[in-house]
Design a protein around this motif. Structure first.
Motif, PDB file in Angstrom:
ATOM      1  N   VAL A   1      -9.753   5.008 -17.773  1.00  9.97           N
ATOM      2  CA  VAL A   1      -9.626   4.494 -19.132  1.00  9.97           C
ATOM      3  C   VAL A   1      -8.928   5.511 -20.045  1.00  9.97           C
ATOM      4  O   VAL A   1      -8.151   5.149 -20.913  1.00  9.97           O
ATOM      5  CB  VAL A   1     -11.013   4.086 -19.687  1.00  9.97           C
ATOM      6  N   ARG A   2      -9.189   6.791 -19.798  1.00  7.70           N
ATOM      7  CA  ARG A   2      -8.476   7.844 -20.542  1.00  7.70           C
ATOM      8  C   ARG A   2      -7.859   8.811 -19.542  1.00  7.70           C
ATOM      9  O   ARG A   2      -8.333   8.943 -18.427  1.00  7.70           O
ATOM     10  CB  ARG A   2      -9.428   8.568 -21.506  1.00  7.70           C
TER      11      ARG A   2
ATOM     12  N   TYR B   1      -4.075  -1.030 -25.945  1.00  4.97           N
ATOM     13  CA  TYR B   1      -4.254   0.363 -25.506  1.00  4.97           C
ATOM     14  C   TYR B   1      -4.908   0.453 -24.138  1.00  4.97           C
ATOM     15  O   TYR B   1      -5.006   1.527 -23.553  1.00  4.97           O
ATOM     16  CB  TYR B   1      -5.157   1.118 -26.514  1.00  4.97           C
ATOM     17  N   CYS B   2      -5.388  -0.672 -23.595  1.00  3.17           N
ATOM     18  CA  CYS B   2      -6.395  -0.607 -22.529  1.00  3.17           C
ATOM     19  C   CYS B   2      -5.844  -0.953 -21.147  1.00  3.17           C
ATOM     20  O   CYS B   2      -5.117  -1.930 -20.960  1.00  3.17           O
ATOM     21  CB  CYS B   2      -7.532  -1.560 -22.876  1.00  3.17           C
TER      22      CYS B   2
ATOM     23  N   VAL C   1      -7.848  -1.550 -18.497  1.00  2.30           N
ATOM     24  CA  VAL C   1      -8.836  -2.282 -17.689  1.00  2.30           C
ATOM     25  C   VAL C   1      -8.307  -3.598 -17.095  1.00  2.30           C
ATOM     26  O   VAL C   1      -8.469  -3.855 -15.891  1.00  2.30           O
ATOM     27  CB  VAL C   1     -10.151  -2.498 -18.486  1.00  2.30           C
TER      28      VAL C   1
ATOM     29  N   SER D   1     -20.429  -5.445 -22.749  1.00  2.00           N
ATOM     30  CA  SER D   1     -20.133  -5.261 -24.161  1.00  2.00           C
ATOM     31  C   SER D   1     -19.850  -6.606 -24.818  1.00  2.00           C
ATOM     32  O   SER D   1     -19.442  -7.545 -24.148  1.00  2.00           O
ATOM     33  CB  SER D   1     -18.860  -4.424 -24.310  1.00  2.00           C
TER      34      SER D   1
ATOM     35  N   PRO E   1     -18.061  -3.086 -30.042  1.00  2.00           N
ATOM     36  CA  PRO E   1     -16.947  -2.166 -30.284  1.00  2.00           C
ATOM     37  C   PRO E   1     -16.028  -2.678 -31.388  1.00  2.00           C
ATOM     38  O   PRO E   1     -15.559  -3.817 -31.326  1.00  2.00           O
ATOM     39  CB  PRO E   1     -16.222  -2.118 -28.943  1.00  2.00           C
TER      40      PRO E   1
ATOM     41  N   ARG F   1      -6.724  -7.048 -31.017  1.00  2.00           N
ATOM     42  CA  ARG F   1      -8.170  -7.296 -30.940  1.00  2.00           C
ATOM     43  C   ARG F   1      -8.545  -8.712 -31.398  1.00  2.00           C
ATOM     44  O   ARG F   1      -9.639  -9.193 -31.151  1.00  2.00           O
ATOM     45  CB  ARG F   1      -8.925  -6.249 -31.767  1.00  2.00           C
TER      46      ARG F   1
ATOM     47  N   ASP G   1     -17.775   1.258 -30.284  1.00  2.00           N
ATOM     48  CA  ASP G   1     -16.730   2.152 -29.763  1.00  2.00           C
ATOM     49  C   ASP G   1     -15.627   2.215 -30.818  1.00  2.00           C
ATOM     50  O   ASP G   1     -15.275   1.171 -31.403  1.00  2.00           O
ATOM     51  CB  ASP G   1     -16.088   1.583 -28.493  1.00  2.00           C
ATOM     52  N   ILE G   2     -15.068   3.396 -31.010  1.00  6.36           N
ATOM     53  CA  ILE G   2     -13.992   3.552 -31.993  1.00  6.36           C
ATOM     54  C   ILE G   2     -12.891   4.435 -31.396  1.00  6.36           C
ATOM     55  O   ILE G   2     -13.177   5.446 -30.754  1.00  6.36           O
ATOM     56  CB  ILE G   2     -14.518   4.214 -33.289  1.00  6.36           C
ATOM     57  N   ILE G   3     -11.658   4.023 -31.626  1.00  4.96           N
ATOM     58  CA  ILE G   3     -10.509   4.843 -31.201  1.00  4.96           C
ATOM     59  C   ILE G   3      -9.819   5.383 -32.446  1.00  4.96           C
ATOM     60  O   ILE G   3      -9.521   4.608 -33.369  1.00  4.96           O
ATOM     61  CB  ILE G   3      -9.492   3.993 -30.402  1.00  4.96           C
TER      62      ILE G   3
ATOM     63  N   PHE H   1     -13.393   7.954 -29.528  1.00  5.08           N
ATOM     64  CA  PHE H   1     -12.363   8.435 -28.600  1.00  5.08           C
ATOM     65  C   PHE H   1     -11.072   8.710 -29.349  1.00  5.08           C
ATOM     66  O   PHE H   1     -10.715   7.974 -30.269  1.00  5.08           O
ATOM     67  CB  PHE H   1     -12.055   7.373 -27.535  1.00  5.08           C
ATOM     68  N   ALA H   2     -10.351   9.749 -28.897  1.00  6.42           N
ATOM     69  CA  ALA H   2      -8.971   9.932 -29.363  1.00  6.42           C
ATOM     70  C   ALA H   2      -8.105   9.031 -28.497  1.00  6.42           C
ATOM     71  O   ALA H   2      -8.287   8.980 -27.273  1.00  6.42           O
ATOM     72  CB  ALA H   2      -8.567  11.388 -29.198  1.00  6.42           C
TER      73      ALA H   2
ATOM     74  N   SER I   1      -5.635   7.589 -26.034  1.00  6.68           N
ATOM     75  CA  SER I   1      -5.016   8.219 -24.871  1.00  6.68           C
ATOM     76  C   SER I   1      -4.023   7.222 -24.272  1.00  6.68           C
ATOM     77  O   SER I   1      -4.423   6.138 -23.843  1.00  6.68           O
ATOM     78  CB  SER I   1      -6.154   8.553 -23.895  1.00  6.68           C
TER      79      SER I   1
ATOM     80  N   ARG J   1      -1.996   5.015 -21.947  1.00  4.41           N
ATOM     81  CA  ARG J   1      -2.143   4.653 -20.532  1.00  4.41           C
ATOM     82  C   ARG J   1      -0.878   3.946 -20.084  1.00  4.41           C
ATOM     83  O   ARG J   1      -0.494   2.915 -20.680  1.00  4.41           O
ATOM     84  CB  ARG J   1      -3.356   3.729 -20.318  1.00  4.41           C
TER      85      ARG J   1
HETATM   86  N1  SAM Z   1     -14.624  -4.072 -22.757  1.00  2.00           N
HETATM   87  C1  SAM Z   1     -15.189  -3.204 -23.679  1.00  2.00           C
HETATM   88  C2  SAM Z   1     -14.813  -3.660 -25.083  1.00  2.00           C
HETATM   89  O1  SAM Z   1     -13.772  -4.219 -25.301  1.00  2.00           O
HETATM   90  O2  SAM Z   1     -15.575  -3.377 -25.934  1.00  2.00           O
HETATM   91  C3  SAM Z   1     -14.732  -1.788 -23.536  1.00  2.00           C
HETATM   92  C4  SAM Z   1     -14.389  -1.237 -22.224  1.00  2.00           C
HETATM   93  S1  SAM Z   1     -13.579   0.309 -22.252  1.00  2.00           S
HETATM   94  C5  SAM Z   1     -13.947   0.809 -20.647  1.00  2.00           C
HETATM   95  C6  SAM Z   1     -14.622   1.336 -23.239  1.00  2.00           C
HETATM   96  C7  SAM Z   1     -13.986   1.907 -24.452  1.00  2.00           C
HETATM   97  O3  SAM Z   1     -13.003   2.845 -24.090  1.00  2.00           O
HETATM   98  C8  SAM Z   1     -13.260   0.940 -25.353  1.00  2.00           C
HETATM   99  O4  SAM Z   1     -14.107   0.200 -26.173  1.00  2.00           O
HETATM  100  C9  SAM Z   1     -12.359   1.844 -26.143  1.00  2.00           C
HETATM  101  O5  SAM Z   1     -12.986   2.318 -27.312  1.00  2.00           O
HETATM  102  C10 SAM Z   1     -12.136   3.005 -25.174  1.00  2.00           C
HETATM  103  N2  SAM Z   1     -10.754   3.027 -24.690  1.00  2.00           N
HETATM  104  C11 SAM Z   1     -10.146   2.117 -23.915  1.00  2.00           C
HETATM  105  N3  SAM Z   1      -8.857   2.460 -23.703  1.00  2.00           N
HETATM  106  C12 SAM Z   1      -8.644   3.615 -24.368  1.00  2.00           C
HETATM  107  C13 SAM Z   1      -7.518   4.456 -24.554  1.00  2.00           C
HETATM  108  N4  SAM Z   1      -6.350   4.175 -24.017  1.00  2.00           N
HETATM  109  N5  SAM Z   1      -7.670   5.573 -25.307  1.00  2.00           N
HETATM  110  C14 SAM Z   1      -8.871   5.868 -25.874  1.00  2.00           C
HETATM  111  N6  SAM Z   1      -9.956   5.105 -25.739  1.00  2.00           N
HETATM  112  C15 SAM Z   1      -9.854   3.983 -25.002  1.00  2.00           C
END
Ligand code: SAM
Ligand code: SF4
Length: 469
Positions: free
Chosen positions: A78-79, A191-192, A194, A264, A291, A305, A331-333, A362-363, A365, A367
């Motif tokens: 994830v990061r 940003y994600c 997953v 979540s 989050p 989002r 959760d906060i970025i 989180f800062a 990151s 991907r």
């Molecule tokens: N599915 C969950 C949701 O949407 O709430 C979150 C899953 S993710 C594994 C957990 C957290 O990692 C996210 O809510 C986000 O804050 C953080 N995250 C995901 N991608 C990231 C990135 N590229 N850089 C920093 N934080 C990240």
């Protein structure tokens, strides 16, 4: 209900037969494994399945890597710091492998689903012989047998996005358990990573979920957390015949289940029905991990989002109206591309306004392969670090404030552990709304429910006394 979302029973049976053969061939060897898990609850849950399958093949759990015949890293991506850390960890195992050539070293989990990663690792680390992704856990017996026969393999195909039911599992504790209700994610937050590594969203059949809960409760577990990347969209594809609110009701009446949690929650799908379920089902806990990621509408839009700050705040208000003692975590970025000082201030003001019990911060990151990583307006690391520090300071102050309102509070706590370092043994555990409290007590109370009154707060934690065991 269509069943082709599932791996065929014949295929699962074949794997069980291979597991038995592996067991019979090696039963005189006292084989042991050491599985190290990185990342989120999904990975923790996957490791329980992996361990269960290994036990089925005759392995038992080793106390340390040094003793083990099989070492497996279950990775997260994830990061990006996770990758550097993994490389260091794997490199360090070469000496162990040299000293014990029969040892199997493997890597699995989300990072292995990243394009080119498996090949890169096999090339770089000749002492690694087993690599597999998140969707092929059911094929572990076959993979182990191949590696035992001297092959080096990487199984990371995506065609197997179907669900495998009924796999063995080795649960880590006797009080609480995670139960997957769905796999993958369709949201593509920009940003994600997953959705790329865990595949499309697919929900389990409600009966399979309930049966698993029933069997866990029978084994003594009293607290269940339903797991999904976005539990509120459970069944949205119409495949399950049930919404998430209905699933909560269906699972919550399992006899003997004292606490039902879930995570979540994605704000875009948290509707009135789910809120009513939280308010009315007696064992559904009064805690929502929701989050928010950012408090600024422009950034939320670029994050894809699909909710606004106001919509988020309206959920918080409505749930507080319905459930007096509800707590929120989030959760906060910070430092998402294009995040201006003004936008960051919006996140700060949202955190101030909501008063989260806790926040995972989180800062940003970048991907590879995600939309946001391609943007040119990336924020300098130094700015991200500073914003993260400011946010953490604010949240720490909010946590202290949140704790203060608990002085004098009395409620039931599930004892999760104890700390014997100080003068007296301190037990700790959570109230149903996720607040953690420390209190003196006897370790024999582990895994039981006791009533605790909060006496004072100490930095981030609540300190109390037991008034009834
Ligand atoms: N599915 C969950 C949701 O949407 O709430 C979150 C899953 S993710 C594994 C957990 C957290 O990692 C996210 O809510 C986000 O804050 C953080 N995250 C995901 N991608 C990231 C990135 N590229 N850089 C920093 N934080 C990240
Ligand atoms: Fe990632 Fe968004 Fe899916 Fe959560 S909902 S896993 S943050 S894409």
């Amino acid at each position: 209900m269509e069943r082709n979302r599932y791996i065929a029973q014949t295929e699962l049976d074949q794997q069980r037969r291979i597991a038995e053969e592996v067991y019979l061939e090696n039963r005189d060897r006292d084989l042991t494994f050491f599985v190290e898990t990185f990342g989120c609850q999904m990975n923790v849950r996957d490791s329980e399945t992996i361990k269960g399958e290994l036990v089925d093949m005759g392995y038992s759990e080793a106390e340390s890597k040094e003793e083990a015949d099989l070492i497996l890293f279950n990775t997260c991506c994830v990061r990006d710091h996770a990758e550097k850390r993994l490389m260091g960890n794997i490199g360090a195992l070469k000496e162990l492998k040299d000293a014990k050539p029969g040892m199997i070293i493997g890597i699995c989990g989300c990072m292995m689903q990243q394009e080119g990663m498996a090949k890169k690792l096999l090339r770089r680390f000749p002492h690694v012989s087993l690599i597999f992704g998140t969707n092929v856990l059911y094929r572990l017996p076959q993979m182990i047998r191949s590696v035992m026969n001297g092959e080096r393999i990487a199984v990371t195909d995506r065609a197997d996005d179907a669900i495998a039911e009924g796999l063995p599992q080795m649960r880590d504790n006797q009080r609480s358990a995670f139960v997957n209700i769905m796999y993958g994610c369709d949201n593509f937050c920009s940003y994600c990573i997953v959705p790329y590594v865990r595949g499309r969203e697919r929900s389990r059949n409600p009966k399979d979920i309930r049966d698993e809960v029933v069997s866990l409760v029978k084994s003594g577990i009293t607290e269940i957390t339903l797991l999904g990347q976005n539990v509120n969209s459970y069944g949205n594809d119409g495949s399950t015949g049930m919404t998430f609110a209905e699933l909560l009701a269906y699972v919550s009446d399992v006899s003997g289940l004292k606490r039902l949690r879930f995570m979540s929650s994605h704000p875009k799908d948290l509707n009135e029905d789910v809120m009513q379920a939280i308010a009315t089902l007696p064992n559904v806990c009064h805690h929502v991990h929701l989050p928010v990621q950012s408090g600024n509408d422009e950034i939320l839009k670029h994050m894809n989002r699909r909710y606004t700050r106001e919509r988020y705040l309206s959920i918080i208000r409505r749930l507080r109206e319905l459930v007096a003692d509800i707590e929120f975590t989030t959760d906060i970025i910070v430092g998402f591309p294009g995040e201006t000082e003004e936008a960051f201030k919006d996140t700060m003001s949202l955190v101030d306004e909501v008063g989260f019990a806790a926040a995972f911060t989180f800062a940003y990151s970048p991907r590879q392969g995600t939309v946001a990583a391609k943007r040119e307006d990336q924020i300098p690391e130094s700015v991200k670090k500073r914003r993260l520090r400011e946010l953490n300071e604010l949240q720490a102050a909010k946590t202290v404030k949140n704790n203060e309102k608990y002085i004098g509070y009395v409620g039931e706590v599930l004892v999760e552990g104890f700390d014997e370092r100080g003068e007296e043994t301190m037990l700790y555990g959570k109230y149903q709304n996720f607040k953690m409290v420390y209190f003196p007590g006897d370790p024999s109370l582990l895994n039981s429910y006791v009533t605790v009154r909060v006496l004072k707060t100490n930095k981030n934690s609540l300190l109390g006394e037991m008034i009834d065991a």
